[in-house]
Design a protein around this motif. Structure first.
Motif, PDB file in Angstrom:
ATOM      1  N   SER A  90     134.495 -42.309  60.419  1.00 53.14           N
ATOM      2  CA  SER A  90     135.230 -41.160  61.413  1.00 53.14           C
ATOM      3  C   SER A  90     135.795 -42.029  62.447  1.00 53.14           C
ATOM      4  O   SER A  90     136.931 -41.223  62.835  1.00 53.14           O
ATOM      5  N   VAL A  91     135.283 -42.808  63.028  1.00 53.60           N
ATOM      6  CA  VAL A  91     135.960 -43.453  64.147  1.00 53.60           C
ATOM      7  C   VAL A  91     137.009 -44.108  63.750  1.00 53.60           C
ATOM      8  O   VAL A  91     138.102 -44.091  64.462  1.00 53.60           O
ATOM      9  N   ARG A  92     137.302 -44.850  62.638  1.00 55.24           N
ATOM     10  CA  ARG A  92     138.211 -45.401  62.115  1.00 55.24           C
ATOM     11  C   ARG A  92     139.331 -44.503  62.104  1.00 55.24           C
ATOM     12  O   ARG A  92     140.482 -45.058  62.102  1.00 55.24           O
TER      13      ARG A  92
ATOM     14  N   PRO B 283     136.177 -38.859  65.312  1.00 57.60           N
ATOM     15  CA  PRO B 283     134.717 -39.115  65.484  1.00 57.60           C
ATOM     16  C   PRO B 283     133.762 -37.847  65.057  1.00 57.60           C
ATOM     17  O   PRO B 283     134.229 -36.668  65.864  1.00 57.60           O
ATOM     18  N   LEU B 284     132.718 -37.786  64.169  1.00 55.98           N
ATOM     19  CA  LEU B 284     132.141 -36.944  63.786  1.00 55.98           C
ATOM     20  C   LEU B 284     131.256 -36.345  64.931  1.00 55.98           C
ATOM     21  O   LEU B 284     130.865 -35.136  65.075  1.00 55.98           O
TER      22      LEU B 284
ATOM     23  N   ILE C 228     130.587 -42.966  71.726  1.00 53.77           N
ATOM     24  CA  ILE C 228     129.031 -42.260  71.208  1.00 53.77           C
ATOM     25  C   ILE C 228     128.970 -42.231  69.521  1.00 53.77           C
ATOM     26  O   ILE C 228     127.892 -42.331  69.174  1.00 53.77           O
ATOM     27  N   THR C 229     130.128 -42.115  69.069  1.00 54.18           N
ATOM     28  CA  THR C 229     129.838 -41.952  67.660  1.00 54.18           C
ATOM     29  C   THR C 229     129.483 -43.444  67.098  1.00 54.18           C
ATOM     30  O   THR C 229     128.535 -43.455  66.148  1.00 54.18           O
TER      31      THR C 229
ATOM     32  N   HIS D 277     141.458 -34.598  76.326  1.00 57.64           N
ATOM     33  CA  HIS D 277     141.756 -35.546  77.470  1.00 57.64           C
ATOM     34  C   HIS D 277     141.252 -37.020  76.935  1.00 57.64           C
ATOM     35  O   HIS D 277     140.379 -37.041  76.259  1.00 57.64           O
ATOM     36  N   GLN D 278     142.226 -37.999  77.214  1.00 60.68           N
ATOM     37  CA  GLN D 278     141.964 -39.117  76.520  1.00 60.68           C
ATOM     38  C   GLN D 278     140.579 -39.790  76.932  1.00 60.68           C
ATOM     39  O   GLN D 278     139.933 -40.285  76.062  1.00 60.68           O
ATOM     40  N   ARG D 279     140.083 -39.477  78.196  1.00 64.58           N
ATOM     41  CA  ARG D 279     138.725 -40.149  78.327  1.00 64.58           C
ATOM     42  C   ARG D 279     137.587 -39.313  77.458  1.00 64.58           C
ATOM     43  O   ARG D 279     136.770 -40.192  77.088  1.00 64.58           O
ATOM     44  N   VAL D 280     137.690 -38.266  77.259  1.00 60.88           N
ATOM     45  CA  VAL D 280     136.723 -37.649  76.536  1.00 60.88           C
ATOM     46  C   VAL D 280     136.916 -37.930  75.171  1.00 60.88           C
ATOM     47  O   VAL D 280     135.948 -38.110  74.149  1.00 60.88           O
ATOM     48  N   GLN D 281     138.170 -38.167  74.308  1.00 59.99           N
ATOM     49  CA  GLN D 281     138.405 -38.740  73.032  1.00 59.99           C
ATOM     50  C   GLN D 281     137.921 -40.200  73.233  1.00 59.99           C
ATOM     51  O   GLN D 281     136.982 -40.557  72.080  1.00 59.99           O
ATOM     52  N   GLN D 282     137.810 -40.969  73.921  1.00 59.67           N
ATOM     53  CA  GLN D 282     137.400 -42.238  74.120  1.00 59.67           C
ATOM     54  C   GLN D 282     135.710 -42.151  73.975  1.00 59.67           C
ATOM     55  O   GLN D 282     135.198 -42.781  73.521  1.00 59.67           O
ATOM     56  N   PHE D 283     135.209 -41.182  74.978  1.00 62.78           N
ATOM     57  CA  PHE D 283     134.049 -41.103  74.916  1.00 62.78           C
ATOM     58  C   PHE D 283     133.369 -40.739  73.492  1.00 62.78           C
ATOM     59  O   PHE D 283     132.315 -41.036  73.012  1.00 62.78           O
ATOM     60  N   PHE D 284     133.830 -39.798  72.945  1.00 60.00           N
ATOM     61  CA  PHE D 284     133.293 -39.275  71.671  1.00 60.00           C
ATOM     62  C   PHE D 284     133.590 -40.312  70.796  1.00 60.00           C
ATOM     63  O   PHE D 284     132.637 -40.546  69.690  1.00 60.00           O
TER      64      PHE D 284
END
Length: 213
Positions: free
Chosen positions: A112-114, A118-119, A147-148, A137-144
């Motif tokens: 899912s990250v690939r 991200p799940l 974390i995934t 938000h870009q930072r939130v997308q990077q966070f998920f």
């Protein structure tokens, strides 16, 4: 773009939202299984556990309610586990199945990250509501995404430890040590995830929005 500031909900609020769904989708099927095992034996326990999960899914579909991601995972895992458990009639085969299923789920998380979906984001939205501008938000997308990856690694470690215990120790030792080890590893990962999310939200409040997509 100007948005109303958003803060991470209080931990107690998150627990109140998450616990009922975790109990229904994860804990309850296990409790139903062990209760039925004492009364009906292995086959009866397998059928009771899978019936609980599918009745929960059916109940939500009939009432047009969303089905939590944890319940979907539970339904998939328990279906495979029940089929192989009935076929083998072995306690070792039964206990090793969720560990193998967890490894599969960890692979799905990595995929899912690939795929840039991200799940962990989907699972998070099962428990708490996040505004769309926060999710974009870009930072939130990077966070998920990160974390995934973390949870994929946690699941792999938990399953590896559990399988080793199952193959090299007694069932009693396996249940005791595995429960403790998984609780410790998962608890640390959960606290780290909450801390990281709070840190991301604090940074959002101190910089200009960076919306993607």
């Amino acid at each position: 773009m100007n948005h109303t500031p958003f803060a991470m909900p209080r931990l107690t609020a998150l627990i109140k939202q998450a616990v009922p769904r975790l109990l229904e989708g994860v804990v309850a099927p296990l409790a139903v299984f062990y209760a039925a095992l004492a009364v009906l034996g292995l086959r009866g326990a397998l059928m009771a556990a899978i019936s609980w999960v599918y009745l929960g899914v059916l109940w939500r579909l009939v009432r047009h309610q969303p089905v939590p991601g944890t319940m979907i995972f539970a339904a998939i895992a328990i279906t495979v586990r029940t089929v192989l458990g009935l076929w083998s009639g072995s306690a070792v085969v039964y206990f090793i199945q969720p560990e193998l299923g967890t490894i599969v789920i960890s692979m799905v998380l990595l995929a899912s990250v690939r795929m840039r979906r991200p799940l962990v984001e989907k699972l998070t939205l099962d428990y708490i509501h996040l505004p769309s501008f926060v999710l974009r938000h870009q930072r939130v997308q990077q966070f998920f995404a990160r974390i995934t990856l973390l949870w994929a690694f946690v699941l792999l470690v938990n399953s590896s430890v559990s399988i080793w215990l199952l193959l090299h120790q007694s069932i009693g030792t396996y249940l005791l040590v595995r429960t403790t080890a998984v609780a410790v590893i998962t608890g640390i990962a959960f606290l780290a995830s909450v801390w990281a999310f709070r840190r991301v939200l604090r940074r959002l409040h101190t910089e200009a929005p960076a919306i993607t997509g």
